[in-house]
Design a protein around this motif. Structure first.
Motif, short mmCIF file in Angstrom:
data_model
loop_
_atom_site.label_atom_id
_atom_site.label_comp_id
_atom_site.label_asym_id
_atom_site.label_seq_id
_atom_site.Cartn_x
_atom_site.Cartn_y
_atom_site.Cartn_z
N GLY A 1 0.80 -1.21 0.00
CA GLY A 1 0.00 0.00 0.00
C GLY A 1 0.83 1.26 0.00
O GLY A 1 0.49 2.25 -0.66
N VAL A 2 1.94 1.25 0.73
CA VAL A 2 2.86 2.40 0.75
C VAL A 2 3.38 2.68 -0.66
O VAL A 2 3.42 3.83 -1.11
CB VAL A 2 4.02 2.17 1.73
N PHE A 3 3.75 1.63 -1.35
CA PHE A 3 4.23 1.81 -2.72
C PHE A 3 3.11 2.31 -3.64
O PHE A 3 3.35 3.11 -4.54
CB PHE A 3 4.83 0.50 -3.25
N GLY A 4 1.88 1.85 -3.40
CA GLY A 4 0.75 2.36 -4.18
C GLY A 4 0.54 3.84 -3.96
O GLY A 4 0.26 4.60 -4.90
N LEU A 5 0.68 4.28 -2.71
CA LEU A 5 0.54 5.70 -2.40
C LEU A 5 1.64 6.52 -3.05
O LEU A 5 1.41 7.62 -3.57
CB LEU A 5 0.56 5.90 -0.89
N LEU A 6 2.86 5.99 -3.04
CA LEU A 6 3.97 6.67 -3.73
C LEU A 6 3.69 6.77 -5.23
O LEU A 6 4.02 7.78 -5.87
CB LEU A 6 5.28 5.92 -3.48
N GLY A 7 3.09 5.72 -5.78
CA GLY A 7 2.74 5.75 -7.20
C GLY A 7 1.76 6.87 -7.51
O GLY A 7 1.91 7.58 -8.51
N VAL A 8 0.76 7.06 -6.65
CA VAL A 8 -0.19 8.16 -6.84
C VAL A 8 0.52 9.50 -6.70
O VAL A 8 0.30 10.44 -7.49
CB VAL A 8 -1.34 8.06 -5.82
N TRP A 9 1.38 9.61 -5.72
CA TRP A 9 2.08 10.87 -5.43
C TRP A 9 2.93 11.31 -6.63
O TRP A 9 2.91 12.48 -7.02
CB TRP A 9 2.95 10.69 -4.20
N PHE A 10 3.66 10.37 -7.20
CA PHE A 10 4.55 10.71 -8.32
C PHE A 10 3.81 10.74 -9.67
O PHE A 10 4.17 11.50 -10.56
CB PHE A 10 5.72 9.73 -8.40
N GLY A 11 2.78 9.89 -9.79
CA GLY A 11 2.11 9.79 -11.08
C GLY A 11 1.07 10.85 -11.33
O GLY A 11 0.83 11.23 -12.48
N GLY A 12 0.42 11.35 -10.26
CA GLY A 12 -0.67 12.31 -10.41
C GLY A 12 -0.35 13.53 -11.26
O GLY A 12 -1.07 13.83 -12.23
N PRO A 13 0.73 14.28 -10.96
CA PRO A 13 1.03 15.48 -11.76
C PRO A 13 1.27 15.18 -13.23
O PRO A 13 0.96 16.00 -14.10
CB PRO A 13 2.30 16.02 -11.08
N TRP A 14 1.83 14.01 -13.55
CA TRP A 14 2.13 13.68 -14.94
C TRP A 14 0.88 13.39 -15.75
O TRP A 14 0.90 13.44 -16.99
CB TRP A 14 3.10 12.49 -15.01
N LEU A 15 -0.24 13.10 -15.08
CA LEU A 15 -1.49 12.86 -15.80
C LEU A 15 -2.01 14.12 -16.47
O LEU A 15 -2.77 14.05 -17.44
CB LEU A 15 -2.55 12.29 -14.85
N ASP A 16 -1.61 15.29 -15.96
CA ASP A 16 -1.95 16.55 -16.62
C ASP A 16 -0.89 16.93 -17.65
O ASP A 16 -1.21 17.52 -18.68
CB ASP A 16 -2.09 17.67 -15.58
N SER B 131 1.61 14.82 -19.24
CA SER B 131 1.84 13.87 -20.33
C SER B 131 0.97 12.64 -20.11
O SER B 131 1.46 11.56 -19.74
CB SER B 131 3.32 13.48 -20.37
N PRO B 132 -0.36 12.77 -20.31
CA PRO B 132 -1.28 11.70 -19.92
C PRO B 132 -1.06 10.38 -20.64
O PRO B 132 -1.12 9.32 -20.02
CB PRO B 132 -2.66 12.29 -20.23
N ARG B 133 -0.81 10.41 -21.96
CA ARG B 133 -0.69 9.14 -22.69
C ARG B 133 0.58 8.39 -22.32
O ARG B 133 0.55 7.18 -22.05
CB ARG B 133 -0.72 9.42 -24.20
N THR B 134 1.71 9.10 -22.29
CA THR B 134 2.98 8.45 -21.97
C THR B 134 2.97 7.89 -20.55
O THR B 134 3.39 6.76 -20.30
CB THR B 134 4.15 9.43 -22.13
N SER B 135 2.48 8.70 -19.60
CA SER B 135 2.47 8.26 -18.21
C SER B 135 1.53 7.07 -18.03
O SER B 135 1.84 6.13 -17.28
CB SER B 135 2.07 9.40 -17.28
N ALA B 136 0.40 7.06 -18.74
CA ALA B 136 -0.54 5.95 -18.63
C ALA B 136 0.08 4.64 -19.09
O ALA B 136 -0.03 3.61 -18.42
CB ALA B 136 -1.80 6.25 -19.44
N LEU B 137 0.75 4.68 -20.23
CA LEU B 137 1.36 3.45 -20.76
C LEU B 137 2.52 2.99 -19.88
O LEU B 137 2.72 1.78 -19.68
CB LEU B 137 1.82 3.68 -22.20
N LEU B 138 3.27 3.93 -19.34
CA LEU B 138 4.36 3.56 -18.44
C LEU B 138 3.81 2.90 -17.17
O LEU B 138 4.34 1.88 -16.71
CB LEU B 138 5.17 4.80 -18.07
N ILE B 139 2.74 3.46 -16.63
CA ILE B 139 2.14 2.91 -15.42
C ILE B 139 1.61 1.50 -15.67
O ILE B 139 1.88 0.57 -14.90
CB ILE B 139 1.02 3.85 -14.94
#
Length: 390
Positions: A257-272, A274-282
């Protein structure tokens, strides 16, 4: 004050939106903990009610079926209701579902409690997604949805592991009673803190010709959830068969769960940004983590490392699809949220059901390979959705 106009309605200024967004995140935390609680307690519930682990896993599938069937119809039927009153009613129903589950003497009664929760959940996420979108300017949609979705990750970080530890220590009934009390607390916060917003009037802002792209987005979403929950529904079984003790399951889920929270923390800003690239990377990292878990099994260290990668990447997946669906502009944010909610739970139901069958017939490693294949399929459909932009 900055004003947002989403779907033809005036939104709350971004400076005023943060407390409301945080309350919505708290509601998501409680909702996701309710949905996922049987995952951590699956062996304990199965033993207590004298049913098999694969049968107990159907509690997740049954809940998800209720959501999948109810999400879109309930969103349409309630589209003229004031959002705050509707959300308060939904949280009250969530509370009732947990009370019924906590008092359940049999598997059948527990299933009834889960059905009430499933119907609550069916409406909950469409309301929350539309609510969050209407609280912020359009340029902040990705970050707002990521912050609201962080409640889901905190549910995995704290809610499910703590409830699992409590349930294993003093009984799973107590975990549901505690969750009912949490729901009442969140309901009070919504009543006091959350600003009201207008109900969506129409879908006039929808862009013609985008329904096909929307269909691809929600199909990819369903496949991703099939992949994740084919394995995650039985993650406690995976850990126990890899050599973990019963007492170690909750702390390992906490790490995931901690790693999931870190994923949200780092991934959230990139969704605005570079949404396509970040989505495929995730999505790619989710697939790599699941495949590594299959290869690493039955060695506990390898499974735990792979699980951290898989669940870390999974953290922002809900935000990926919520943002992608809203930005197709094929329908209103509420209906986009309802379709994401419905297809997510189709994926959960199918994944949990298939995973249970494969677990009983072949084994947990075969579950992981099947999960990997579904995630790869989700990536392929998502790429197609981005190609078909018009």
């Amino acid at each position: 004050m900055v004003e947002a106009v989403v779907g033809g309605r005036s939104g709350v200024g971004s400076a005023r939106a943060r407390p409301g967004i945080l309350v919505l995140a708290a509601a998501v935390f409680a909702g996701v903990t309710t949905e996922m609680l049987p995952v951590g307690l699956l062996p304990a519930i199965a033993d207590s009610l004298q049913v098999s682990e694969s049968t107990t896993g159907l509690l997740v599938s049954f809940y998800a079926v209720m959501v999948a069937l109810g999400a879109v119809p309930l969103a349409v039927l309630t589209r003229r209701f004031r959002r705050k009153r509707l959300l308060l009613a939904v949280m009250g129903c969530y509370t009732l579902s947990n009370v019924v589950a906590a008092a359940a003497p049999t598997f059948a009664v527990l299933a009834v409690g889960r059905a009430i929760g499933g119907l609550s959940h069916a409406l909950f996420f469409s309301v929350v997604i539309g609510y969050a979108v209407r609280l912020v300017p359009p340029a902040m949609t990705g970050r707002a949805l990521a912050l609201v979705s962080s409640g889901a990750s905190v549910g995995f970080v704290l809610g499910v592991p703590l409830a699992t530890a409590l349930g294993n220590a003093v009984g799973w009934h107590v975990a549901f009673w505690l969750l009912a009390a949490l729901m009442l607390l969140v309901l009070a916060l919504i009543a006091v803190v959350l600003p009201d917003v207008d109900a969506p009037a129409t879908t006039a802002s929808a862009i013609p010709g985008q329904r096909g792209r929307m269909a691809l987005v929600v199909t990819s979403n369903a496949l991703a959830f099939v992949g994740h929950f084919t394995l995650y529904t039985y993650v406690s079984v995976l850990l126990l068969r890899s050599g973990a003790t019963q007492a170690a399951v909750a702390p390992i889920l906490l790490v995931f769960g901690v790693f999931g929270l870190l994923g949200v923390w780092f991934g959230g800003p990139w969704l605005d940004r570079s949404p396509r690239t970040s989505a495929l990377l995730i999505l790619g990292m989710v697939g790599v983590g699941i495949l590594a878990a299959a290869i690493g099994y039955p060695h506990l260290a390898g499974v735990v490392v792979a699980g951290a990668v898989w669940n870390g990447a999974w953290g922002p997946v809900s935000s990926v699809y919520q943002v992608a669906a809203v930005r197709t502009r094929a329908t209103s944010p509420e209906l986009a949220g309802a379709w994401i909610n419905a297809t997510s739970n189709v994926g959960i139901a199918v994944g949990a059901a298939i995973g249970g069958r494969v677990l009983a017939a072949a084994g947990i490693r075969e579950d992981a390979f099947l999960a990997f294949g579904a995630v790869i399929a989700a990536m392929a459909v998502f790429v197609l959705a981005q190609v078909c932009r018009h």
